[in-house]
Write a protein that holds these residues in place. Sequence first.
Motif, short mmCIF file in Angstrom:
data_model
loop_
_atom_site.label_atom_id
_atom_site.label_comp_id
_atom_site.label_asym_id
_atom_site.label_seq_id
_atom_site.Cartn_x
_atom_site.Cartn_y
_atom_site.Cartn_z
N LEU A 66 0.83 -1.21 0.00
CA LEU A 66 0.00 0.00 0.00
C LEU A 66 0.86 1.26 0.00
CD1 LEU A 66 -2.81 -1.16 2.44
CD2 LEU A 66 -3.11 -0.51 0.04
N GLU A 67 1.99 1.21 0.66
CA GLU A 67 2.89 2.36 0.63
C GLU A 67 3.41 2.60 -0.78
OE1 GLU A 67 5.81 1.34 3.55
OE2 GLU A 67 4.55 1.93 5.26
N ARG A 68 3.72 1.52 -1.50
CA ARG A 68 4.17 1.66 -2.89
C ARG A 68 3.05 2.18 -3.78
NH1 ARG A 68 6.77 -3.91 -4.71
NH2 ARG A 68 6.92 -2.77 -6.70
N LEU A 69 1.84 1.70 -3.55
CA LEU A 69 0.70 2.16 -4.34
C LEU A 69 0.41 3.63 -4.07
CD1 LEU A 69 -1.56 -0.99 -3.94
CD2 LEU A 69 -0.63 -0.14 -6.09
N ALA A 70 0.61 4.06 -2.83
CA ALA A 70 0.43 5.48 -2.50
C ALA A 70 1.48 6.32 -3.20
CB ALA A 70 0.50 5.67 -0.98
N ALA A 71 2.69 5.78 -3.32
CA ALA A 71 3.78 6.53 -3.95
C ALA A 71 3.51 6.79 -5.43
CB ALA A 71 5.10 5.77 -3.78
N ILE A 72 2.75 5.91 -6.10
CA ILE A 72 2.44 6.12 -7.51
C ILE A 72 1.05 6.73 -7.71
CG2 ILE A 72 3.97 4.26 -8.25
CD1 ILE A 72 1.47 2.57 -8.82
N GLY A 73 0.41 7.09 -6.60
CA GLY A 73 -0.85 7.81 -6.69
C GLY A 73 -2.09 6.97 -6.90
N GLU A 76 -4.55 6.77 -1.54
CA GLU A 76 -4.09 7.84 -0.67
C GLU A 76 -4.44 7.49 0.77
OE1 GLU A 76 -6.02 11.44 -1.74
OE2 GLU A 76 -8.05 10.67 -1.50
N PRO A 77 -3.53 7.74 1.71
CA PRO A 77 -3.81 7.40 3.11
C PRO A 77 -4.92 8.26 3.69
CG PRO A 77 -1.74 8.62 2.90
CD PRO A 77 -2.21 8.35 1.52
N VAL A 78 -5.76 7.64 4.51
CA VAL A 78 -6.83 8.33 5.21
C VAL A 78 -6.59 8.10 6.70
CG1 VAL A 78 -9.32 8.54 5.58
CG2 VAL A 78 -8.43 7.95 3.30
N TYR A 83 -6.76 3.39 3.59
CA TYR A 83 -6.41 4.04 2.32
C TYR A 83 -7.66 4.14 1.45
CZ TYR A 83 -1.44 3.25 3.34
OH TYR A 83 -0.20 3.25 3.91
N ARG A 84 -7.71 5.21 0.64
CA ARG A 84 -8.78 5.34 -0.33
C ARG A 84 -8.20 5.17 -1.73
NH1 ARG A 84 -13.67 7.01 0.44
NH2 ARG A 84 -13.15 8.16 2.34
#
Length: 251
Positions: A66-73, A76-78, A83-84
């Motif tokens: 999830l951290e990697r997925l957040a890094a590529i947009g 996003e953490p909630v 995460y959303r």
Amino acid sequence: MVSNIIPFSESVDAGNPADAPRQSDVAYGDVLQAIIVCDIAPGTLVSEASLSERFGCRKAAMRAALERLAAIGMVEPVARRGYRVKAITLRDVNNLFQVREIIELPVVRAAAATVDAGALRMLDAVRAADYVPGDRRSEARFLHENTRFHLLIAESAGNERLTAMLAQLYGEMERLFHFGLALRDRSQEMTREHTALIEALAAGDADTAVKVMAEEHASSKAMVLDAIMRSDTLLDVSLSAARRGEDGDSG
């Protein structure tokens, strides 16, 4: 350059443990694919626990994914909720299709002057792909062939940088197409568009080729926008995300 249509974990040779990826890599690939094909809908709130259970991995591995997925947009953490999944916003749709028009229409014009018989045969071989609406694997195979068709045209134009840019753009647009294709079967319409495009390229008729491609762009965009407008949940998420973006811009 074309997005992988098979979940990352299924491509691993289970018979060779030395080649097996880390569990976090498998989790990343599986969740990314689920987001792209809209098995996890845009705007969905997810958690490490729920995704770990769904995909059968440790929470630590899913946290890293999830951290990697957040890094590529893609998510996003909630705070205190997880995460959303990135929404599909009206702004995203307009921006991506505008970039597609800027890149692809000149590419098609150039290809009309340079395409050869071999490329035309390859285009003809992939122009008539079809799919079953709602069948994610069927849709993924169809989109793979559609992307291949468009990149073959770009390669015929002879500009490797434009081909690479177009490949990246189609990768970013894949989720939009999945969302739109699930609502109706556009395969026959796209086959007619591709046939007309091949005929224009074969005749060296750049103006007609550009016209056909522009019409395909308009039809694809209309399909995606129609899907958003027919999804009350996604429209709410899209509009609220767009408002958040506008608030940020005004700040």
